[in-house]
Design a protein around this motif. Structure first.
Motif, PDB file in Angstrom:
ATOM      1  N   ALA A  60       0.850  -1.191   0.000  1.00  0.00           N
ATOM      2  CA  ALA A  60       0.000   0.000   0.000  1.00  0.00           C
ATOM      3  C   ALA A  60       0.881   1.234   0.000  1.00  0.00           C
ATOM      4  O   ALA A  60       1.876   1.293   0.708  1.00  0.00           O
ATOM      5  CB  ALA A  60      -0.908   0.008   1.221  1.00  0.00           C
ATOM      6  N   LEU A  61       0.498   2.210  -0.802  1.00  0.00           N
ATOM      7  CA  LEU A  61       1.224   3.470  -0.848  1.00  0.00           C
ATOM      8  C   LEU A  61       0.478   4.484   0.012  1.00  0.00           C
ATOM      9  O   LEU A  61      -0.680   4.788  -0.259  1.00  0.00           O
ATOM     10  CB  LEU A  61       1.336   3.990  -2.280  1.00  0.00           C
ATOM     11  N   CYS A  62       1.141   4.953   1.048  1.00  0.00           N
ATOM     12  CA  CYS A  62       0.568   5.967   1.931  1.00  0.00           C
ATOM     13  C   CYS A  62       1.221   7.300   1.625  1.00  0.00           C
ATOM     14  O   CYS A  62       2.424   7.360   1.378  1.00  0.00           O
ATOM     15  CB  CYS A  62       0.822   5.628   3.398  1.00  0.00           C
ATOM     16  N   PHE A  63       0.445   8.347   1.662  1.00  0.00           N
ATOM     17  CA  PHE A  63       0.977   9.693   1.480  1.00  0.00           C
ATOM     18  C   PHE A  63       0.493  10.525   2.650  1.00  0.00           C
ATOM     19  O   PHE A  63      -0.689  10.519   2.982  1.00  0.00           O
ATOM     20  CB  PHE A  63       0.497  10.297   0.157  1.00  0.00           C
ATOM     21  N   VAL A  64       1.428  11.245   3.271  1.00  0.00           N
ATOM     22  CA  VAL A  64       1.093  12.117   4.392  1.00  0.00           C
ATOM     23  C   VAL A  64       1.267  13.549   3.939  1.00  0.00           C
ATOM     24  O   VAL A  64       2.313  13.912   3.391  1.00  0.00           O
ATOM     25  CB  VAL A  64       2.013  11.844   5.609  1.00  0.00           C
ATOM     26  N   GLY A  65       0.261  14.368   4.140  1.00  0.00           N
ATOM     27  CA  GLY A  65       0.335  15.772   3.744  1.00  0.00           C
ATOM     28  C   GLY A  65      -0.588  16.626   4.572  1.00  0.00           C
ATOM     29  O   GLY A  65      -1.464  16.126   5.275  1.00  0.00           O
ATOM     30  N   GLY A  80      -4.394   7.974   2.107  1.00  0.00           N
ATOM     31  CA  GLY A  80      -4.017   9.363   2.323  1.00  0.00           C
ATOM     32  C   GLY A  80      -4.149   9.703   3.791  1.00  0.00           C
ATOM     33  O   GLY A  80      -5.175   9.429   4.411  1.00  0.00           O
ATOM     34  N   ILE A  81      -3.099  10.294   4.347  1.00  0.00           N
ATOM     35  CA  ILE A  81      -3.087  10.647   5.766  1.00  0.00           C
ATOM     36  C   ILE A  81      -2.873  12.148   5.879  1.00  0.00           C
ATOM     37  O   ILE A  81      -1.857  12.665   5.403  1.00  0.00           O
ATOM     38  CB  ILE A  81      -1.985   9.889   6.526  1.00  0.00           C
ATOM     39  N   ALA A  94      -9.691  15.183   1.511  1.00  0.00           N
ATOM     40  CA  ALA A  94      -9.168  14.255   0.508  1.00  0.00           C
ATOM     41  C   ALA A  94      -8.538  13.011   1.117  1.00  0.00           C
ATOM     42  O   ALA A  94      -8.308  12.037   0.416  1.00  0.00           O
ATOM     43  CB  ALA A  94      -8.135  14.970  -0.362  1.00  0.00           C
ATOM     44  N   SER A  95      -8.283  13.021   2.406  1.00  0.00           N
ATOM     45  CA  SER A  95      -7.542  11.916   3.025  1.00  0.00           C
ATOM     46  C   SER A  95      -8.461  10.809   3.524  1.00  0.00           C
ATOM     47  O   SER A  95      -9.651  10.993   3.691  1.00  0.00           O
ATOM     48  CB  SER A  95      -6.696  12.450   4.179  1.00  0.00           C
ATOM     49  N   ASP A  96      -7.844   9.655   3.766  1.00  0.00           N
ATOM     50  CA  ASP A  96      -8.545   8.507   4.330  1.00  0.00           C
ATOM     51  C   ASP A  96      -8.433   8.495   5.850  1.00  0.00           C
ATOM     52  O   ASP A  96      -9.314   8.012   6.544  1.00  0.00           O
ATOM     53  CB  ASP A  96      -7.961   7.202   3.777  1.00  0.00           C
ATOM     54  N   ILE A  97      -7.298   8.975   6.356  1.00  0.00           N
ATOM     55  CA  ILE A  97      -7.018   9.012   7.793  1.00  0.00           C
ATOM     56  C   ILE A  97      -6.623  10.434   8.157  1.00  0.00           C
ATOM     57  O   ILE A  97      -5.863  11.075   7.427  1.00  0.00           O
ATOM     58  CB  ILE A  97      -5.865   8.046   8.160  1.00  0.00           C
ATOM     59  N   VAL A  98      -7.123  10.909   9.285  1.00  0.00           N
ATOM     60  CA  VAL A  98      -6.745  12.240   9.775  1.00  0.00           C
ATOM     61  C   VAL A  98      -6.120  12.074  11.151  1.00  0.00           C
ATOM     62  O   VAL A  98      -6.737  11.518  12.062  1.00  0.00           O
ATOM     63  CB  VAL A  98      -7.971  13.182   9.856  1.00  0.00           C
ATOM     64  N   MET A 100      -5.353  13.718  14.303  1.00  0.00           N
ATOM     65  CA  MET A 100      -5.861  14.920  14.958  1.00  0.00           C
ATOM     66  C   MET A 100      -4.823  15.626  15.827  1.00  0.00           C
ATOM     67  O   MET A 100      -4.953  16.805  16.106  1.00  0.00           O
ATOM     68  CB  MET A 100      -7.097  14.587  15.792  1.00  0.00           C
ATOM     69  N   GLN A 101      -3.788  14.930  16.250  1.00  0.00           N
ATOM     70  CA  GLN A 101      -2.812  15.536  17.143  1.00  0.00           C
ATOM     71  C   GLN A 101      -1.581  16.064  16.407  1.00  0.00           C
ATOM     72  O   GLN A 101      -0.636  16.509  17.032  1.00  0.00           O
ATOM     73  CB  GLN A 101      -2.378  14.533  18.208  1.00  0.00           C
ATOM     74  N   ASP A 102      -1.553  16.016  15.092  1.00  0.00           N
ATOM     75  CA  ASP A 102      -0.410  16.476  14.300  1.00  0.00           C
ATOM     76  C   ASP A 102       0.893  15.854  14.782  1.00  0.00           C
ATOM     77  O   ASP A 102       1.937  16.512  14.841  1.00  0.00           O
ATOM     78  CB  ASP A 102      -0.301  18.005  14.316  1.00  0.00           C
ATOM     79  N   ASP A 103       0.846  14.593  15.135  1.00  0.00           N
ATOM     80  CA  ASP A 103       2.018  13.857  15.589  1.00  0.00           C
ATOM     81  C   ASP A 103       2.191  12.668  14.653  1.00  0.00           C
ATOM     82  O   ASP A 103       1.329  11.790  14.592  1.00  0.00           O
ATOM     83  CB  ASP A 103       1.814  13.389  17.032  1.00  0.00           C
ATOM     84  N   LEU A 104       3.307  12.652  13.936  1.00  0.00           N
ATOM     85  CA  LEU A 104       3.527  11.590  12.954  1.00  0.00           C
ATOM     86  C   LEU A 104       3.632  10.201  13.573  1.00  0.00           C
ATOM     87  O   LEU A 104       3.491   9.210  12.872  1.00  0.00           O
ATOM     88  CB  LEU A 104       4.778  11.888  12.132  1.00  0.00           C
ATOM     89  N   ARG A 105       3.853  10.119  14.881  1.00  0.00           N
ATOM     90  CA  ARG A 105       3.884   8.808  15.524  1.00  0.00           C
ATOM     91  C   ARG A 105       2.530   8.116  15.434  1.00  0.00           C
ATOM     92  O   ARG A 105       2.425   6.914  15.593  1.00  0.00           O
ATOM     93  CB  ARG A 105       4.321   8.928  16.976  1.00  0.00           C
ATOM     94  N   GLY A 106       1.503   8.869  15.145  1.00  0.00           N
ATOM     95  CA  GLY A 106       0.177   8.292  14.957  1.00  0.00           C
ATOM     96  C   GLY A 106       0.101   7.368  13.758  1.00  0.00           C
ATOM     97  O   GLY A 106      -0.771   6.510  13.678  1.00  0.00           O
ATOM     98  N   ILE A 107       1.038   7.506  12.810  1.00  0.00           N
ATOM     99  CA  ILE A 107       1.042   6.645  11.625  1.00  0.00           C
ATOM    100  C   ILE A 107       1.337   5.204  12.022  1.00  0.00           C
ATOM    101  O   ILE A 107       0.630   4.281  11.614  1.00  0.00           O
ATOM    102  CB  ILE A 107       2.062   7.142  10.582  1.00  0.00           C
ATOM    103  N   SER A 108       2.383   5.003  12.832  1.00  0.00           N
ATOM    104  CA  SER A 108       2.701   3.629  13.231  1.00  0.00           C
ATOM    105  C   SER A 108       1.602   3.066  14.124  1.00  0.00           C
ATOM    106  O   SER A 108       1.278   1.879  14.044  1.00  0.00           O
ATOM    107  CB  SER A 108       4.057   3.558  13.933  1.00  0.00           C
TER     108      SER A 108
END
Length: 185
Positions: A60-65, A80-81, A94-98, A100-108
């Motif tokens: 899966a290709l994830c894009f964070v923006g 899309g994150i 436009a994203s699939d995941i948001v 809310m805390q603007d912390d990239l650790r939320g991705i893992s």
């Protein structure tokens, strides 16, 4: 965060509108797999199209923006994150995941939750099919009646719901990674 993603076997690529020197420095400091610099929004879409063509079918290709210019790429990527606090409304929409805390650790964390969720879904499907087949066989043999089938169906649904609640138990508020306070950093 990049180290954690690299440790999970993820390929990390930065697509940025910044110049080459800044992009190379940042990519080297944080340990990115690759980067592309001096990209306009349409160039980002072209790069995502290229990455989508290169990836394996099960990947899966994830894009964070977070910006309005990221919205087309967020929509085109598999996942899309968007950064919810600082992100633009277009990126969030436009994203699939948001996050809310603007912390990239939320991705893992989101990836771990998704894996656990899929495992529990598989467990629930196997369990419910097994119970329903058992009730069907017992009914065909004349050992049970319709009320056992109704009770079995409702019971399987309740057990599946209770089993699904296990996802939340591990990732309750006390078990989430700490959030950094940028004001104190």
């Amino acid at each position: 965060m990049i180290g954690a993603l690299n440790g999970m076997g993820c390929r990390t690529v930065m697509l940025t509108g910044d110049n080459e020197a800044i992009a190379a420095k940042v990519a080297g400091e944080i340990g990115l797999t690759d980067y592309k610099a001096s990209l306009l929004p349409q160039n980002k879409v072209e790069e995502v199209e290229r990455l989508l063509a290169e990836k394996a079918p099960k990947d899966a290709l994830c894009f964070v923006g977070d910006g309005i210019n990221d919205a087309p790429v967020l929509m085109r990527s598999d996942i899309g994150i968007a950064m919810g606090g600082a992100g633009s409304d277009a990126a969030i929409e436009a994203s699939d995941i948001v996050l809310m805390q603007d912390d990239l650790r939320g991705i893992s964390l989101a990836k771990k939750i998704a894996r656990k969720t899929m495992a529990i879904v598989f467990e629930n499907i196997v369990f419910s099919i097994a119970v329903k087949v058992a009730i069907l066989i017992l009914s065909a043999a004349g050992l049970t009646n319709m009320w056992v089938a109704v009770f079995g169906d409702v019971g399987v649904a309740v057990i599946a719901i209770l089993n699904a609640m296990r996802v939340n138990s591990r990732y309750a508020a006390g078990n989430r990674p700490p959030v950094r306070d940028p004001a104190r950093d």
